[in-house]
Design a protein around this motif. Structure first.
Motif, PDB file in Angstrom:
ATOM      1  N   ARG A  71       0.705  -1.542  -0.092  1.00 35.20           N
ATOM      2  CA  ARG A  71      -0.121   0.548  -0.166  1.00 35.20           C
ATOM      3  C   ARG A  71       0.414   1.444   0.028  1.00 35.20           C
ATOM      4  O   ARG A  71       1.996   1.506   0.674  1.00 35.20           O
ATOM      5  N   ALA A  74       0.032   7.568   2.358  1.00 32.06           N
ATOM      6  CA  ALA A  74      -1.169   8.150   2.238  1.00 32.06           C
ATOM      7  C   ALA A  74      -1.408   8.522   0.955  1.00 32.06           C
ATOM      8  O   ALA A  74      -2.661   8.908   0.292  1.00 32.06           O
ATOM      9  N   GLN A  75      -0.984   9.971   1.050  1.00 34.50           N
ATOM     10  CA  GLN A  75      -0.884  10.779   0.077  1.00 34.50           C
ATOM     11  C   GLN A  75      -0.815  10.561  -1.525  1.00 34.50           C
ATOM     12  O   GLN A  75      -1.025  11.797  -2.135  1.00 34.50           O
ATOM     13  N   VAL A  77      -2.447   7.395  -2.177  1.00 39.60           N
ATOM     14  CA  VAL A  77      -3.185   6.934  -2.153  1.00 39.60           C
ATOM     15  C   VAL A  77      -3.969   6.962  -3.717  1.00 39.60           C
ATOM     16  O   VAL A  77      -4.204   5.829  -4.918  1.00 39.60           O
ATOM     17  N   ALA A  78      -4.145   8.113  -3.793  1.00 37.68           N
ATOM     18  CA  ALA A  78      -5.317   8.608  -5.016  1.00 37.68           C
ATOM     19  C   ALA A  78      -4.990   8.409  -6.189  1.00 37.68           C
ATOM     20  O   ALA A  78      -4.653   7.873  -7.180  1.00 37.68           O
ATOM     21  N   ARG A  79      -3.653   9.176  -6.118  1.00 37.26           N
ATOM     22  CA  ARG A  79      -2.902   9.129  -7.419  1.00 37.26           C
ATOM     23  C   ARG A  79      -1.936   7.419  -7.664  1.00 37.26           C
ATOM     24  O   ARG A  79      -2.615   7.546  -9.569  1.00 37.26           O
ATOM     25  N   THR A  80      -2.035   6.426  -7.733  1.00 37.85           N
ATOM     26  CA  THR A  80      -1.771   5.533  -7.491  1.00 37.85           C
ATOM     27  C   THR A  80      -2.807   4.325  -7.996  1.00 37.85           C
ATOM     28  O   THR A  80      -2.531   4.072  -8.489  1.00 37.85           O
ATOM     29  N   VAL A  81      -4.238   4.624  -7.137  1.00 42.38           N
ATOM     30  CA  VAL A  81      -5.116   4.283  -7.714  1.00 42.38           C
ATOM     31  C   VAL A  81      -5.626   4.509  -9.442  1.00 42.38           C
ATOM     32  O   VAL A  81      -6.038   4.029  -9.936  1.00 42.38           O
ATOM     33  N   ARG A  82      -5.536   5.974  -9.171  1.00 40.47           N
ATOM     34  CA  ARG A  82      -6.316   6.675 -10.823  1.00 40.47           C
ATOM     35  C   ARG A  82      -5.492   6.223 -11.865  1.00 40.47           C
ATOM     36  O   ARG A  82      -5.441   5.581 -12.710  1.00 40.47           O
ATOM     37  N   PHE A 141     -14.253  -1.486  -2.488  1.00 45.04           N
ATOM     38  CA  PHE A 141     -14.235  -0.999  -3.798  1.00 45.04           C
ATOM     39  C   PHE A 141     -15.487  -1.216  -4.261  1.00 45.04           C
ATOM     40  O   PHE A 141     -16.540  -1.651  -4.340  1.00 45.04           O
ATOM     41  N   ASP A 144     -15.307  -1.789 -10.892  1.00 46.16           N
ATOM     42  CA  ASP A 144     -13.904  -1.146 -11.510  1.00 46.16           C
ATOM     43  C   ASP A 144     -14.207  -1.376 -12.831  1.00 46.16           C
ATOM     44  O   ASP A 144     -14.388  -3.153 -13.420  1.00 46.16           O
TER      45      ASP A 144
END
Length: 261
Positions: A71, A74-75, A77-82, A141, A144
């Motif tokens: 994982r 934290a900062q 996470v969103a960029r990696t998921v996108r 989730f 997707d």
């Protein structure tokens, strides 16, 4: 030496691409997504390839996303998921808009994003004992990789909603009865059956195949849109070499030789 993420084999113009990380149940890591995209693009550009079969090594299709991967902070996470979703979407888009038939040969589990990849294909051949599951909710989730679009088109809105909300596994007989699967085969005959199905789809004139497929992925949502598509495309197809060849082959009682133009 590291094993390739995707293995490739050919059987009389039918290319088989196998997800090759059985120790991880063929989880769709970022590396595997990239490798499959590259393999598909190469196959679609290869004039000797008439259709593609996608399967999984080791008795499983794919368990879905690689949730065992470390994982990120934290900062990030969103960029990696996108990033990961973007590559998965590119993969599904490539299959959905492919110029050649793509058949899924499913053995074992097709879960999560693995199910999404299966339903992007033009036909689904399943081995006896295969299982399908929209398991996204179990890991927090939403579905997707296009499943919110492809699953309702396959089995209807209400049934798709229930499968996505319940995240329950569906076995092969139920999957066949609800239209999730097109053909069931014994495990030993899975790839042979999928290759036969791919070859059957490849007999369609290439231009007509591409047009039908593009309209099936959202081009005709109403009767009038269907009529408009017919008026736009049918005259163009009537001018193609393949249409003339089909007529000549019919009159001469022989197999047509299409050129894709």
């Amino acid at each position: 030496m590291t094993a390739p993420q995707i293995t490739k084999s050919t059987d009389e113009h039918i290319t088989t691409l196998a997800l090759n990380a059985p120790e991880k149940l063929n989880a769709l890591s970022l590396e595997m997504r990239d490798a499959l995209i590259e393999a598909l693009q190469t196959s679609f550009m290869d004039d000797a390839c008439e259709a593609v079969v996608i399967t999984g090594a080791g008795g499983v299709f794919s368990s879905g996303g690689d949730i065992r991967a470390p994982r990120p902070e934290a900062q990030a996470v969103a960029r990696t998921v996108r990033l990961k979703i973007g590559r998965l979407q590119e993969l599904v888009r490539l299959v959905c808009h492919s110029p050649k038939p793509v058949v899924a040969a499913v053995d074992g589990k097709a879960y999560g994003a693995g199910l999404s990849l299966v339903l992007a294909c033009d036909a689904v051949v399943a081995a006896e004992g295969a299982q399908f599951c929209a398991a996204f909710g179990k890991v927090g989730f939403i579905p997707d990789a296009g499943l919110l679009y492809t699953l309702p088109r396959r089995i209807g809105g209400a049934r798709a909603q229930h499968l996505m909300l319940s995240a329950r596994a569906v076995d092969t007989p139920e999957a066949l009865s609800m239209g999730l699967v097109d053909v069931v085969a014994p495990r030993a005959a899975l790839l042979a059956t999928a290759t036969t199905e791919a070859r059957r789809l490849a007999h369609i004139a290439p231009l007509a195949f591409s047009a039908i497929k593009s309209l099936g992925t959202g081009g005709c949502n109403t009767l009038e849109e269907a009529f408009a598509a017919e008026q736009r495309l049918q005259p163009l197809l009537a001018l193609s070499h393949d249409y003339g060849e089909a007529r000549a082959a019919f009159a001469e009682r022989r197999k047509p030789s299409y050129r894709g133009h």
